[in-house]
Scaffold this motif. Structure first.
Motif, mmCIF file in Angstrom:
data_model
loop_
_atom_site.group_PDB
_atom_site.id
_atom_site.type_symbol
_atom_site.label_atom_id
_atom_site.label_comp_id
_atom_site.label_asym_id
_atom_site.label_seq_id
_atom_site.Cartn_x
_atom_site.Cartn_y
_atom_site.Cartn_z
ATOM 1 N N ASP A 219 0.814 -1.213 0.000
ATOM 2 C CA ASP A 219 0.000 0.000 0.000
ATOM 3 C C ASP A 219 0.848 1.264 0.000
ATOM 4 N N GLU A 220 2.124 1.125 -0.268
ATOM 5 C CA GLU A 220 3.031 2.259 -0.133
ATOM 6 C C GLU A 220 2.767 3.323 -1.189
ATOM 7 N N ALA A 221 2.934 4.580 -0.782
ATOM 8 C CA ALA A 221 2.742 5.692 -1.718
ATOM 9 C C ALA A 221 3.690 5.535 -2.900
ATOM 10 N N LEU A 391 -7.860 -1.263 13.962
ATOM 11 C CA LEU A 391 -7.175 -0.106 13.385
ATOM 12 C C LEU A 391 -8.081 0.642 12.418
ATOM 13 N N ALA A 392 -8.879 -0.090 11.629
ATOM 14 C CA ALA A 392 -9.794 0.560 10.692
ATOM 15 C C ALA A 392 -10.837 1.386 11.434
ATOM 16 N N SER A 397 -7.774 6.988 8.719
ATOM 17 C CA SER A 397 -6.841 7.625 7.791
ATOM 18 C C SER A 397 -5.567 6.813 7.584
ATOM 19 N N TRP A 398 -5.307 5.822 8.433
ATOM 20 C CA TRP A 398 -4.111 4.997 8.277
ATOM 21 C C TRP A 398 -4.326 3.967 7.178
ATOM 22 N N SER A 399 -3.265 3.615 6.515
ATOM 23 C CA SER A 399 -3.310 2.570 5.494
ATOM 24 C C SER A 399 -2.770 1.284 6.104
ATOM 25 N N VAL A 400 -3.661 0.314 6.291
ATOM 26 C CA VAL A 400 -3.297 -0.928 6.975
ATOM 27 C C VAL A 400 -3.256 -2.062 5.954
ATOM 28 N N ALA A 409 2.363 -6.220 10.800
ATOM 29 C CA ALA A 409 1.783 -5.333 9.794
ATOM 30 C C ALA A 409 2.630 -4.066 9.726
ATOM 31 N N TRP A 410 2.914 -3.613 8.511
ATOM 32 C CA TRP A 410 3.722 -2.417 8.256
ATOM 33 C C TRP A 410 2.748 -1.297 7.920
ATOM 34 N N VAL A 411 2.305 -0.575 8.929
ATOM 35 C CA VAL A 411 1.193 0.361 8.819
ATOM 36 C C VAL A 411 1.693 1.730 8.365
ATOM 37 N N ASN A 412 1.040 2.286 7.349
ATOM 38 C CA ASN A 412 1.381 3.614 6.833
ATOM 39 C C ASN A 412 0.510 4.646 7.550
#
Length: 488
Positions: A219-221, A391-392, A397-400, A409-412
């Protein structure tokens, strides 16, 4: 307590590539601040003298003076009479709303002890008598465990003999030993970014010059502009071909911390490139079998080697620290017998072998590994799904991400505030690892690594603590030095 001195050379190593687009003094002060927030630079450390650091970094003394002044103004540096400039964490955050009754540690991605472990240990103790006639010092591993580990590889699709196995004191011991034997000071070493922190620390300690290659989360930018998740293959192959690293550290299954798995065809190309450049790939498979719902079959990485030359380019390591329990310090190395002999010869300068009782315990458990892994997969599936839901709900606003295996999980976070959030979370009873801990240059401030191995009650507590910490950043942000964005 007297401050702990830090040399200019040591600080230069910690800083990594600190120069950015901003003024040099701003870049330097920001990087020192991040090192302190992330725990890589301990509080109460005395920084080098301004002139000494300037000479080491190739900048003017005025630049270092301005950087130190910025840190003092923000509360991260104190001038102590007779001790120079000493770093310290500022007390800018408001106290927690309620007293902290216990610390919840989410900084380690680990599993609780395997059920029935006590009974297995008692049974293993009964096997000890047949080994009591020897010295008890075992630098390579008891034959029955080495054969059991070889059989485990064979079952997974990789022909292996017992003489290709060395038993170690866990995976970290294996990494450090291989680094010490294979790396000479100044050698280039390829490593993923982000990556497992203790791996790059061991590689640096052995004198390696790190050559980073990016691994992108799903999900990385930037994905919209054509960046695919996973390993940057052109950069990886180019680093092997042009840099000729002596060693490359990879975690191709459920990579820590991104959770990515390397495609089968990519594995074949990477092994071929490593063999052509004379690079040994140190493949960390500690969590390779923590499959939750990954599609396809993934045999051990070394199974994709063709011919003796390619096979010699892959050294595999594993352990039971995740699958059984972290308190059982048993790991292993799978390598060419000639390298195993070198490792055995080099080992005695640091330790005299692996405890026999723990080896006997793991020997008993290995035949049950399919059932153990099925049990762990069930735990991890429930934990992953629970964490994602919470988290949702709390942080829309976080990308999980939705990892299909592994343990984290590598949370953005969407904003470069990971170190500050981790520091704020401590005020609310939660230890969590900020994104820059997994980089070598202060990057990944937008990311937070969260394990989904704890039980639901612990995850609920962690999410609540993160919520309070997130809100506290909006009300009481740390002094800004250029990294803090608006928190909403």
């Amino acid at each position: 307590m007297s401050p702990t001195p830090l040399s200019a050379r040591a600080l230069e190593t910690l800083l990594g590539e600190w120069r950015g687009g901003s003024s040099a003094y701003v870049g330097l002060s920001e990087r020192i601040r991040l090192l302190l927030l992330d725990g890589r630079l301990a509080s109460h450390t005395r920084l080098p003298a301004e002139r000494e650091l300037g000479e080491r970094l190739g900048v003017s003394r005025t630049t270092v003076t301005a950087a130190y002044r910025a840190l003092r103004g923000a509360g991260y540096l104190q001038s102590v009479r007779g001790s120079g400039s000493v770093v310290a964490l500022p007390g800018a955050l408001a106290p927690a709303a309620e007293p902290i009754t216990g610390i919840l540690d989410f900084s380690q991605a680990s599993m609780p002890a395997l059920p029935g472990l006590t009974d297995a240990a008692v049974a293993a103790a009964g096997d000890l008598s047949r080994h009591l006639g020897g010295s008890g010092f075992d630098p390579v591993g008891i034959p029955e465990l080495r054969e059991a580990l070889a059989e485990r590889y064979r079952v997974r699709g990789l022909p292996t003999s017992a003489d290709e196995i060395m038993v170690t004191l866990g995976a970290q011991h294996a990494i450090a030993l291989l680094a010490r034997v294979l790396i000479s000071r100044g050698d280039r070493v390829l490593i993923e970014m982000p990556t497992y922190p203790h791996a790059y620390e061991a590689l640096r300690a052995a004198g390696g010059r790190l050559v980073p290659v990016s691994v992108a989360a799903a999900d990385e930018a930037g994905l919209a502009s054509g960046t695919a998740p996973g390993w940057d293959e052109p950069a990886l192959l180019q680093a092997l071909q042009r840099s000729n690293p002596v060693l490359g550290y990879l975690m191709p299954d459920f990579q820590n911390p991104t959770g990515q798995s390397m495609p089968i065809d990519q594995r074949e190309r990477v092994i071929a490139a490593a063999a052509a450049s004379g690079t040994v790939l140190l493949v960390d498979e500690t969590i390779a079998e923590f499959d939750i719902d990954r599609a396809g079959e993934y045999p051990p990485f070394a199974a994709h080697a063709e011919g003796a030359r390619e096979a010699g380019a892959v050294v595999s390591i594993g352990s039971v620290g995740k699958s059984v329990w972290g308190g059982i310090r048993i790991g292993w190395i799978r390598a060419d017998p000639a390298l195993i002999r070198r490792l055995v010869g080099a080992r005695s300068s640091n330790d005299l072998g692996t405890p026999l009782l723990e080896q006997l315990l793991v020997t008993r458990l290995l035949p049950e590994m399919p059932q153990i892994l099925a049990h762990r997969a069930q735990q991890l599936r429930a934990g992953r799904d629970h964490l994602e839901r919470r988290l949702a709900e709390r942080f829309p606003s976080w990308s999980v991400p939705h990892p299909d295996g592994g343990i984290t999980a590598w949370v953005n976070l969407g904003q470069p505030v990971s170190s500050q959030l981790a520091l704020a979370a401590r005020n609310h009873g939660l230890l969590v690892t900020a994104g820059p801990r997994f980089g070598i240059d202060g990057a990944f401030e937008r990311f937070l690594r969260l394990p989904f191995s704890p039980n639901p009650e612990q995850m609920d507590r962690a999410v609540d603590a993160l919520g309070l910490a997130w809100e506290s950043l909006a009300r009481h942000p740390l002094p800004e030095t250029g990294f803090l964005a608006d928190v909403v």
